[in-house]
Scaffold this motif. Structure first.
Motif, PDB file in Angstrom:
ATOM      1  N   LEU A   5       0.911  -1.283  -0.030  1.00  0.00           N
ATOM      2  CA  LEU A   5      -0.062  -0.122   0.176  1.00  0.00           C
ATOM      3  C   LEU A   5       0.997   1.232  -0.020  1.00  0.00           C
ATOM      4  CD1 LEU A   5      -2.553  -1.054   2.700  1.00  0.00           C
ATOM      5  CD2 LEU A   5      -2.831  -1.225   0.251  1.00  0.00           C
ATOM      6  N   ARG A   6       0.444   2.418  -0.936  1.00  0.00           N
ATOM      7  CA  ARG A   6       1.504   3.470  -0.974  1.00  0.00           C
ATOM      8  C   ARG A   6       0.482   4.590  -1.452  1.00  0.00           C
ATOM      9  NH1 ARG A   6       3.752  -0.190  -4.457  1.00  0.00           N
ATOM     10  NH2 ARG A   6       5.831   0.132  -3.561  1.00  0.00           N
ATOM     11  N   VAL A   7       1.156   5.576  -1.579  1.00  0.00           N
ATOM     12  CA  VAL A   7       0.594   6.972  -2.012  1.00  0.00           C
ATOM     13  C   VAL A   7      -0.624   6.504  -3.138  1.00  0.00           C
ATOM     14  CG1 VAL A   7       0.592   9.097  -3.089  1.00  0.00           C
ATOM     15  CG2 VAL A   7       1.779   8.474  -0.959  1.00  0.00           C
ATOM     16  N   GLY A   8      -1.700   6.869  -3.322  1.00  0.00           N
ATOM     17  CA  GLY A   8      -2.645   6.238  -4.296  1.00  0.00           C
ATOM     18  C   GLY A   8      -3.288   5.332  -4.120  1.00  0.00           C
ATOM     19  N   SER A   9      -2.965   4.254  -2.880  1.00  0.00           N
ATOM     20  CA  SER A   9      -3.968   3.112  -2.672  1.00  0.00           C
ATOM     21  C   SER A   9      -5.137   3.653  -1.990  1.00  0.00           C
ATOM     22  CB  SER A   9      -3.031   2.230  -1.959  1.00  0.00           C
ATOM     23  OG  SER A   9      -1.752   1.826  -2.486  1.00  0.00           O
ATOM     24  N   SER A  10      -6.368   2.957  -2.017  1.00  0.00           N
ATOM     25  CA  SER A  10      -7.430   2.991  -1.333  1.00  0.00           C
ATOM     26  C   SER A  10      -8.133   1.777  -1.211  1.00  0.00           C
ATOM     27  CB  SER A  10      -8.240   4.041  -2.153  1.00  0.00           C
ATOM     28  OG  SER A  10      -8.908   3.530  -3.368  1.00  0.00           O
ATOM     29  N   GLY A  11      -9.020   2.007  -0.135  1.00  0.00           N
ATOM     30  CA  GLY A  11      -9.903   0.875   0.273  1.00  0.00           C
ATOM     31  C   GLY A  11      -9.923   0.557   1.841  1.00  0.00           C
ATOM     32  N   ILE A  12     -10.627  -0.457   2.121  1.00  0.00           N
ATOM     33  CA  ILE A  12     -10.873  -0.843   3.504  1.00  0.00           C
ATOM     34  C   ILE A  12      -9.466  -1.330   4.066  1.00  0.00           C
ATOM     35  CG2 ILE A  12     -11.320  -3.211   3.058  1.00  0.00           C
ATOM     36  CD1 ILE A  12     -13.305  -3.249   5.458  1.00  0.00           C
ATOM     37  N   ASP A  13      -8.448  -1.993   3.295  1.00  0.00           N
ATOM     38  CA  ASP A  13      -7.120  -2.147   3.859  1.00  0.00           C
ATOM     39  C   ASP A  13      -6.503  -0.686   4.337  1.00  0.00           C
ATOM     40  OD1 ASP A  13      -7.146  -1.686   1.207  1.00  0.00           O
ATOM     41  OD2 ASP A  13      -5.826  -3.453   0.861  1.00  0.00           O
ATOM     42  N   VAL A  14      -6.699   0.040   3.463  1.00  0.00           N
ATOM     43  CA  VAL A  14      -5.951   1.354   3.907  1.00  0.00           C
ATOM     44  C   VAL A  14      -6.863   1.853   5.016  1.00  0.00           C
ATOM     45  CG1 VAL A  14      -5.344   3.844   3.339  1.00  0.00           C
ATOM     46  CG2 VAL A  14      -5.102   1.759   1.417  1.00  0.00           C
ATOM     47  N   LYS A  15      -8.064   2.057   5.013  1.00  0.00           N
ATOM     48  CA  LYS A  15      -8.777   2.643   6.195  1.00  0.00           C
ATOM     49  C   LYS A  15      -8.358   1.900   7.491  1.00  0.00           C
ATOM     50  CE  LYS A  15     -13.579   3.088   7.315  1.00  0.00           C
ATOM     51  NZ  LYS A  15     -13.500   2.379   8.649  1.00  0.00           N
ATOM     52  N   ASP A  59      10.219   3.702   4.509  1.00  0.00           N
ATOM     53  CA  ASP A  59      10.065   4.261   3.196  1.00  0.00           C
ATOM     54  C   ASP A  59       8.538   4.740   2.980  1.00  0.00           C
ATOM     55  OD1 ASP A  59       8.707   1.810   3.248  1.00  0.00           O
ATOM     56  OD2 ASP A  59       9.551   0.724   1.884  1.00  0.00           O
ATOM     57  N   GLY A  60       8.007   4.653   3.959  1.00  0.00           N
ATOM     58  CA  GLY A  60       6.559   5.318   4.016  1.00  0.00           C
ATOM     59  C   GLY A  60       5.504   4.504   3.146  1.00  0.00           C
ATOM     60  N   VAL A  61       6.013   3.171   2.637  1.00  0.00           N
ATOM     61  CA  VAL A  61       5.270   2.366   1.968  1.00  0.00           C
ATOM     62  C   VAL A  61       4.909   1.279   3.027  1.00  0.00           C
ATOM     63  CG1 VAL A  61       5.092   0.364   0.067  1.00  0.00           C
ATOM     64  CG2 VAL A  61       6.303   2.440  -0.167  1.00  0.00           C
ATOM     65  N   LEU A  62       3.630   1.021   2.756  1.00  0.00           N
ATOM     66  CA  LEU A  62       3.000  -0.374   3.941  1.00  0.00           C
ATOM     67  C   LEU A  62       3.150  -1.555   3.196  1.00  0.00           C
ATOM     68  CD1 LEU A  62       0.167   0.400   6.011  1.00  0.00           C
ATOM     69  CD2 LEU A  62       0.874  -1.925   5.638  1.00  0.00           C
ATOM     70  N   GLY A  63       4.302  -2.248   3.403  1.00  0.00           N
ATOM     71  CA  GLY A  63       4.406  -3.680   2.539  1.00  0.00           C
ATOM     72  C   GLY A  63       4.128  -4.801   3.831  1.00  0.00           C
ATOM     73  N   SER A  64       4.230  -6.035   3.567  1.00  0.00           N
ATOM     74  CA  SER A  64       3.786  -6.954   4.296  1.00  0.00           C
ATOM     75  C   SER A  64       4.650  -6.872   5.787  1.00  0.00           C
ATOM     76  CB  SER A  64       4.406  -8.326   3.862  1.00  0.00           C
ATOM     77  OG  SER A  64       3.966  -9.433   4.222  1.00  0.00           O
ATOM     78  N   ASN A  65       5.899  -6.566   5.778  1.00  0.00           N
ATOM     79  CA  ASN A  65       6.391  -6.423   7.314  1.00  0.00           C
ATOM     80  C   ASN A  65       5.931  -5.572   7.990  1.00  0.00           C
ATOM     81  OD1 ASN A  65       8.529  -8.732   6.623  1.00  0.00           O
ATOM     82  ND2 ASN A  65       9.818  -7.092   5.918  1.00  0.00           N
ATOM     83  N   THR A  66       5.817  -4.288   7.532  1.00  0.00           N
ATOM     84  CA  THR A  66       5.219  -3.164   8.175  1.00  0.00           C
ATOM     85  C   THR A  66       3.699  -3.666   8.441  1.00  0.00           C
ATOM     86  OG1 THR A  66       6.555  -1.472   7.033  1.00  0.00           O
ATOM     87  CG2 THR A  66       4.432  -0.766   8.243  1.00  0.00           C
ATOM     88  N   TRP A  67       2.761  -4.057   7.593  1.00  0.00           N
ATOM     89  CA  TRP A  67       1.609  -4.682   7.883  1.00  0.00           C
ATOM     90  C   TRP A  67       1.559  -5.537   9.242  1.00  0.00           C
ATOM     91  CZ3 TRP A  67      -3.170  -4.629   4.716  1.00  0.00           C
ATOM     92  CH2 TRP A  67      -4.157  -5.294   5.245  1.00  0.00           C
ATOM     93  N   VAL A  93     -14.898 -10.316  -4.476  1.00  0.00           N
ATOM     94  CA  VAL A  93     -14.439 -11.022  -5.681  1.00  0.00           C
ATOM     95  C   VAL A  93     -13.945  -9.764  -6.741  1.00  0.00           C
ATOM     96  CG1 VAL A  93     -15.026 -12.514  -7.732  1.00  0.00           C
ATOM     97  CG2 VAL A  93     -15.760 -12.959  -5.321  1.00  0.00           C
ATOM     98  N   GLY A  94     -12.755 -10.162  -7.127  1.00  0.00           N
ATOM     99  CA  GLY A  94     -12.125  -9.151  -8.195  1.00  0.00           C
ATOM    100  C   GLY A  94     -11.138  -8.256  -7.532  1.00  0.00           C
ATOM    101  N   SER A  95     -11.199  -8.149  -6.138  1.00  0.00           N
ATOM    102  CA  SER A  95     -10.370  -7.210  -5.382  1.00  0.00           C
ATOM    103  C   SER A  95      -8.851  -7.929  -5.478  1.00  0.00           C
ATOM    104  CB  SER A  95     -10.695  -7.014  -3.952  1.00  0.00           C
ATOM    105  OG  SER A  95     -11.818  -6.259  -3.916  1.00  0.00           O
ATOM    106  N   VAL A  96      -7.831  -7.041  -5.519  1.00  0.00           N
ATOM    107  CA  VAL A  96      -6.604  -7.185  -5.486  1.00  0.00           C
ATOM    108  C   VAL A  96      -5.754  -6.517  -4.672  1.00  0.00           C
ATOM    109  CG1 VAL A  96      -6.472  -8.485  -7.791  1.00  0.00           C
ATOM    110  CG2 VAL A  96      -5.631  -6.079  -7.643  1.00  0.00           C
ATOM    111  N   GLY A  97      -4.477  -7.172  -3.999  1.00  0.00           N
ATOM    112  CA  GLY A  97      -3.694  -6.348  -3.407  1.00  0.00           C
ATOM    113  C   GLY A  97      -3.316  -7.056  -2.064  1.00  0.00           C
ATOM    114  N   LEU A  98      -2.670  -6.020  -1.113  1.00  0.00           N
ATOM    115  CA  LEU A  98      -2.194  -6.488   0.138  1.00  0.00           C
ATOM    116  C   LEU A  98      -2.928  -7.098   0.995  1.00  0.00           C
ATOM    117  CD1 LEU A  98       0.540  -6.925   1.766  1.00  0.00           C
ATOM    118  CD2 LEU A  98       0.270  -4.479   2.464  1.00  0.00           C
TER     119      LEU A  98
END
Length: 158
Positions: A5-15, A59-67, A93-98
């Motif tokens: 997840l990074r700048v520009g990402s959106s959705g319930i995971d970000v929320k 790095d301000g990016v939310l990857g697996s380790n930070t998650w 169904v159809g969603s993709v991502g971290l």
């Protein structure tokens, strides 16, 4: 495939991550994030502060380790404040991502569907069926969609 997840990402995971970060980072006097599900510069900064405080690569990016570290730290809070912004955002169904990838991992741990879900970050029919099974086992509406209630129940059981 590695999702982040990074700048520009959106959705319930970000929320949900914004909510968790607000709970965890309340002490360092950061201005609370708006829990809107939009990964902007304020969320990027909060993630970078969290990474710095927890000796992760900053790095301000939310990857697996930070998650994983955010979820662990959130679960270790004595009593998190109730979530006030319960606007509905979903993974389906159809969603993709971290967020999808992590839920696939969590469902494999919690309900051990047979066969185990592929943790590929793609929300397909097998993931939908596993989510429905989890929801049914936990008295939730078994619609196969990950919303706020399903998200919260999964995190509680980790």
């Amino acid at each position: 495939m590695a999702y982040a997840l990074r700048v520009g990402s959106s959705g319930i995971d970000v929320k949900k991550m914004q909510y968790y970060l607000n709970q965890i980072l309340g002490a360092p006097n950061l201005k609370p994030l708006v829990e809107d599900g939009v990964y902007g510069q304020a969320t990027e900064f909060a993630v970078a502060v969290f990474q710095y405080l927890h000796q992760l690569s900053v790095d301000g990016v939310l990857g697996s380790n930070t998650w994983n570290r955010i979820v662990t730290e959130f679960k270790n809070l004595s009593v998190p404040a109730p979530e006030t912004n319960k606007t509905s955002r979903t993974l389906s169904v159809g969603s993709v991502g971290l967020g999808v990838q992590k839920f696939q991992e969590y469902l494999n741990q919690i309900i051990a569907p047979i066969p185990l879900l592929s943790t590929d970050g793609n929300f397909g029919q097998n993931t939908r069926r596993a989510v429905q099974t989890f929801q049914a086992l936990n008295g939730l509406n078994a619609d196969g969609v990950i919303g706020t209630n399903t998200w919260d129940r999964v995190i509680q059981q980790l």
